[in-house]
Design an enzyme around this catalytic site. Structure first.
Site, short mmCIF file in Angstrom:
data_model
loop_
_atom_site.label_atom_id
_atom_site.label_comp_id
_atom_site.label_asym_id
_atom_site.label_seq_id
_atom_site.Cartn_x
_atom_site.Cartn_y
_atom_site.Cartn_z
N HIS A 31 -7.85 13.17 -7.82
CA HIS A 31 -6.77 13.48 -8.74
C HIS A 31 -7.04 14.74 -9.55
CE1 HIS A 31 -5.21 9.61 -7.55
NE2 HIS A 31 -4.07 9.98 -8.12
N TRP A 46 -0.41 9.67 0.41
CA TRP A 46 -0.70 8.24 0.59
C TRP A 46 -1.72 8.02 1.69
CZ3 TRP A 46 5.06 6.33 0.58
CH2 TRP A 46 5.55 6.32 -0.73
#
Length: 104
Positions: free
Chosen positions: A22, A77
C-alpha cells in the site's frame, strides 16, 4: 458525501507485506479511486485479529459498484489475493459495516 466502512481479513504473517504494497500504491489505481469520487480513504489493522478496517468518503456510493469492472482494480485484487481472504474473483472478502455513531 457519504462515509463507507468495511472490514477485511489479512493472513497472519503478512502485515509488513500489506503495508509495503500500500505504500507503493499504483498511480493508476489511485487515479481510478479519486475519479470514482473516493477521498479520505484509510485502512486500519487490528493487530490482535489481523482484521482490516477500511473507511472512506464517497461522493456517490453507488459509483463504487463500478470498480470491479475496471481492469486496474482486477489487477490489484489479483496482486493482493495471496495475503488476504479473497473471493473466487480475487476481490477481497469485504464485510460492510453499519454506522452507529458519528461525531462531526
Amino acid at each position: 458525501m457519504a462515509r463507507v466502512a468495511f472490514k477485511m481479513q489479512l493472513y497472519k504473517g503478512f502485515e509488513e507485506e500489506y503495508l509495503k504494497r500500500h505504500e507503493a500504491l499504483w498511480p493508476e489505481l489511485e487515479q481510478l479511486l479519486k475519479q470514482t469520487g473516493i477521498s479520505e480513504y484509510s485502512i486500519f489493522l487490528d493487530e490482535t485479529t489481523n482484521s482490516l478496517f477500511g473507511v472512506l468518503k464517497a461522493t456517490d456510493p453507488k459509483a463504487l459498484d463500478n470498480l470491479p469492472a475496471q481492469p486496474v482494480m482486477q489487477k490489484w485484487w489479483a496482486y493482493m489475493k495471496d495475503i488476504m481472504e479473497s473471493n473466487p474473483d480475487n476481490s477481497p472478502v469485504s464485510i460492510p459495516l453499519k454506522e452507529v455513531f458519528y461525531l462531526p
